[in-house]
Design a protein around this motif. Structure first.
Motif, short mmCIF file in Angstrom:
data_model
loop_
_atom_site.label_atom_id
_atom_site.label_comp_id
_atom_site.label_asym_id
_atom_site.label_seq_id
_atom_site.Cartn_x
_atom_site.Cartn_y
_atom_site.Cartn_z
N MET A 95 -14.82 -28.45 24.47
CA MET A 95 -13.97 -29.47 23.87
C MET A 95 -14.35 -29.74 22.42
O MET A 95 -13.49 -30.01 21.57
CB MET A 95 -14.07 -30.78 24.67
N ALA A 96 -15.64 -29.68 22.11
CA ALA A 96 -16.09 -29.99 20.75
C ALA A 96 -15.90 -28.83 19.79
O ALA A 96 -15.63 -29.06 18.59
CB ALA A 96 -17.56 -30.41 20.78
N ALA A 97 -16.02 -27.60 20.26
CA ALA A 97 -15.94 -26.45 19.36
C ALA A 97 -14.62 -26.38 18.60
O ALA A 97 -14.63 -26.17 17.37
CB ALA A 97 -16.18 -25.15 20.15
N PRO A 98 -13.45 -26.55 19.24
CA PRO A 98 -12.21 -26.53 18.46
C PRO A 98 -12.12 -27.65 17.44
O PRO A 98 -11.54 -27.47 16.36
CB PRO A 98 -11.12 -26.67 19.54
N ILE A 99 -12.68 -28.82 17.77
CA ILE A 99 -12.66 -29.93 16.83
C ILE A 99 -13.49 -29.60 15.60
O ILE A 99 -13.08 -29.84 14.45
CB ILE A 99 -13.18 -31.22 17.50
N PHE A 100 -14.68 -29.05 15.80
CA PHE A 100 -15.50 -28.63 14.67
C PHE A 100 -14.76 -27.61 13.82
O PHE A 100 -14.82 -27.64 12.59
CB PHE A 100 -16.83 -28.04 15.16
N PHE A 149 -25.99 -30.02 23.50
CA PHE A 149 -24.75 -29.28 23.76
C PHE A 149 -23.77 -29.44 22.60
O PHE A 149 -23.05 -28.50 22.24
CB PHE A 149 -24.09 -29.78 25.05
N LEU A 150 -23.74 -30.63 22.01
CA LEU A 150 -22.85 -30.87 20.87
C LEU A 150 -23.24 -29.99 19.69
O LEU A 150 -22.38 -29.42 19.00
CB LEU A 150 -22.91 -32.35 20.49
N ALA A 151 -24.54 -29.86 19.45
CA ALA A 151 -25.02 -28.98 18.38
C ALA A 151 -24.69 -27.52 18.70
O ALA A 151 -24.35 -26.73 17.80
CB ALA A 151 -26.52 -29.15 18.19
N ALA A 152 -24.78 -27.15 19.97
CA ALA A 152 -24.42 -25.78 20.36
C ALA A 152 -22.95 -25.50 20.07
O ALA A 152 -22.58 -24.40 19.63
CB ALA A 152 -24.72 -25.57 21.85
N ALA A 153 -22.09 -26.50 20.30
CA ALA A 153 -20.67 -26.33 20.01
C ALA A 153 -20.44 -26.10 18.52
O ALA A 153 -19.57 -25.31 18.14
CB ALA A 153 -19.90 -27.56 20.48
N GLY A 234 -6.51 -14.75 15.68
CA GLY A 234 -7.13 -15.72 14.79
C GLY A 234 -8.11 -16.63 15.49
O GLY A 234 -8.04 -16.83 16.70
N PRO A 235 -9.06 -17.22 14.73
CA PRO A 235 -10.11 -18.05 15.34
C PRO A 235 -9.60 -19.33 15.97
O PRO A 235 -10.15 -19.79 16.97
CB PRO A 235 -11.05 -18.34 14.17
N ALA A 236 -8.56 -19.96 15.40
CA ALA A 236 -8.11 -21.24 15.97
C ALA A 236 -7.48 -21.04 17.33
O ALA A 236 -7.75 -21.80 18.27
CB ALA A 236 -7.10 -21.91 15.02
N THR A 237 -6.64 -20.03 17.48
CA THR A 237 -6.01 -19.77 18.77
C THR A 237 -7.04 -19.35 19.80
O THR A 237 -7.01 -19.82 20.95
CB THR A 237 -4.94 -18.67 18.64
N ALA A 238 -7.97 -18.47 19.41
CA ALA A 238 -9.01 -18.05 20.34
C ALA A 238 -9.89 -19.23 20.75
O ALA A 238 -10.24 -19.38 21.92
CB ALA A 238 -9.86 -16.94 19.71
N SER A 239 -10.23 -20.07 19.77
CA SER A 239 -11.06 -21.23 20.07
C SER A 239 -10.33 -22.21 20.97
O SER A 239 -10.94 -22.85 21.85
CB SER A 239 -11.47 -21.91 18.77
N ALA A 240 -9.01 -22.33 20.79
CA ALA A 240 -8.23 -23.26 21.61
C ALA A 240 -8.25 -22.87 23.07
O ALA A 240 -8.11 -23.73 23.96
CB ALA A 240 -6.79 -23.34 21.10
N ALA A 241 -8.41 -21.58 23.36
CA ALA A 241 -8.45 -21.13 24.76
C ALA A 241 -9.65 -21.72 25.50
O ALA A 241 -9.66 -21.74 26.74
CB ALA A 241 -8.50 -19.61 24.82
N MET A 242 -10.63 -22.22 24.76
CA MET A 242 -11.81 -22.81 25.41
C MET A 242 -11.47 -24.07 26.18
O MET A 242 -12.30 -24.59 26.93
CB MET A 242 -12.90 -23.08 24.37
N PHE A 243 -10.23 -24.60 26.02
CA PHE A 243 -9.82 -25.73 26.85
C PHE A 243 -9.85 -25.37 28.33
O PHE A 243 -9.90 -26.27 29.18
CB PHE A 243 -8.39 -26.16 26.48
#
Length: 298
Positions: A95-100, A149-153, A234-243
């Motif tokens: 959840m945090a990775a896409p926000i970052f 975990f937040l830092a890992a994201a 692209g990174p945003a779409t790939a990162s969004a899949a982490m939902f």
């Protein structure tokens, strides 16, 4: 569609890795668990893909990615697992990775913070506050683990963004081999002091089967497929899949470990999901990919 289906598979594998890695951390020190996972993964990658020759500059860049996304992320990931439940990590990291990602790209001028994105960021931050507020008052280690975990994201978001320019010129398997090998070497150096204290002869067959699973599927296979997706969509779409990761992660944590999150944390996770979704749902068309004539700023 094929790339998106592969992303679903990657997220299922990564979701399962939270619980499987927690099982490993229960038997050996967290730094050793992380090193063993990626040692196996690196060996598999080198056998299957080998290590194509790269110009020195590209090799250094790929190795640098490994220090961020393999060493940095997994050092924090396994440290977090030693302090907090796997269920927490399976919510916080994806959840945090896409926000970052959105925040950093906005600061760099690659993403416009529209009103809907600002609402999304506010909702996600509020959700994180609710999630952390739901941690039991006696869970000091759990709170620390969740912050780790937040830092890992943040490390994972950096790995995703920094890898996009390199993937515009190099194949995903090539970048993954170099990045994973460099990160594994760093993990090994960090784990070296703890290796003599591990009761190797007492480790069960189940432990080694679990390590083999972690090294082959959520590591070797999933990392290659993920970076292929970053290069394609692209990174945003790939990162969004982490939902998708929390669904798989919470299910595996419940089945394998009997872990769950509290109702308050579930509310916070829902708010984080909504906020992250609002920030990424319109990002894909703006993401430069190798096929677009758009200059990518490293």
């Amino acid at each position: 569609m094929r790339i998106r289906l592969l992303l679903v598979l990657v997220m299922a594998l990564w979701g399962s890795a939270f619980a499987s890695s927690k099982l490993a951390v229960n038997e050996v020190p967290h730094e050793v668990a992380g090193f063993l996972r990626f040692l196996i993964g690196t060996i598999v990658l080198l056998i299957v893909l080998r290590a194509p020759r790269l110009p020195v500059a590209d090799g250094v860049r790929a190795a640098g990615l490994g220090l961020v996304g393999v060493f940095g992320y997994n050092f924090l990931f396994f440290l977090g697992l030693s302090l907090a439940p796997a269920a927490d990590g399976s919510v916080i990291v994806p959840m945090a990775a896409p926000i970052f990602t959105v925040v950093v790209t906005a600061l760099r001028g690659h993403t416009r913070l529209s009103p809907i994105r600002i609402i999304g960021l506010t909702t996600a931050i509020a959700g994180a506050g609710v999630f952390f507020a739901g941690i039991p008052t006696t869970g000091a280690n759990r709170l620390l683990g969740d912050l780790v975990f937040l830092a890992a994201a943040a490390c994972w978001a950096s790995y995703t963004m920094l890898g996009a320019p390199l993937l515009a010129r190099l194949s995903a398997p090539t970048v993954t081999v170099y990045a994973t090998a460099a990160g594994t070497l760093a993990l090994g150096l960090f784990a070296a002091p703890a290796l003599p204290d591990v009761p190797w002869s007492d480790l069960s067959l189940e432990f080694w089967l679990n390590q083999a699973y972690l090294g082959i599927l959520p590591t070797a296979l999933a990392y290659v497929l993920y970076y292929r997706a970053v290069g394609q969509v692209g990174p945003a779409t790939a990162s969004a899949a982490m939902f998708l990761v929390p669904a798989f992660g919470l299910t595996c944590a419940w089945i394998l470990l009997g872990e769950s999150i509290s109702p308050v944390q579930a509310l916070g996770a829902a708010l984080m999901f909504v906020g992250a979704w609002l920030n990424t749902r319109r990002a894909a068309p703006r993401e430069p990919t190798p096929r677009e004539p758009v200059k990518v700023h490293p």
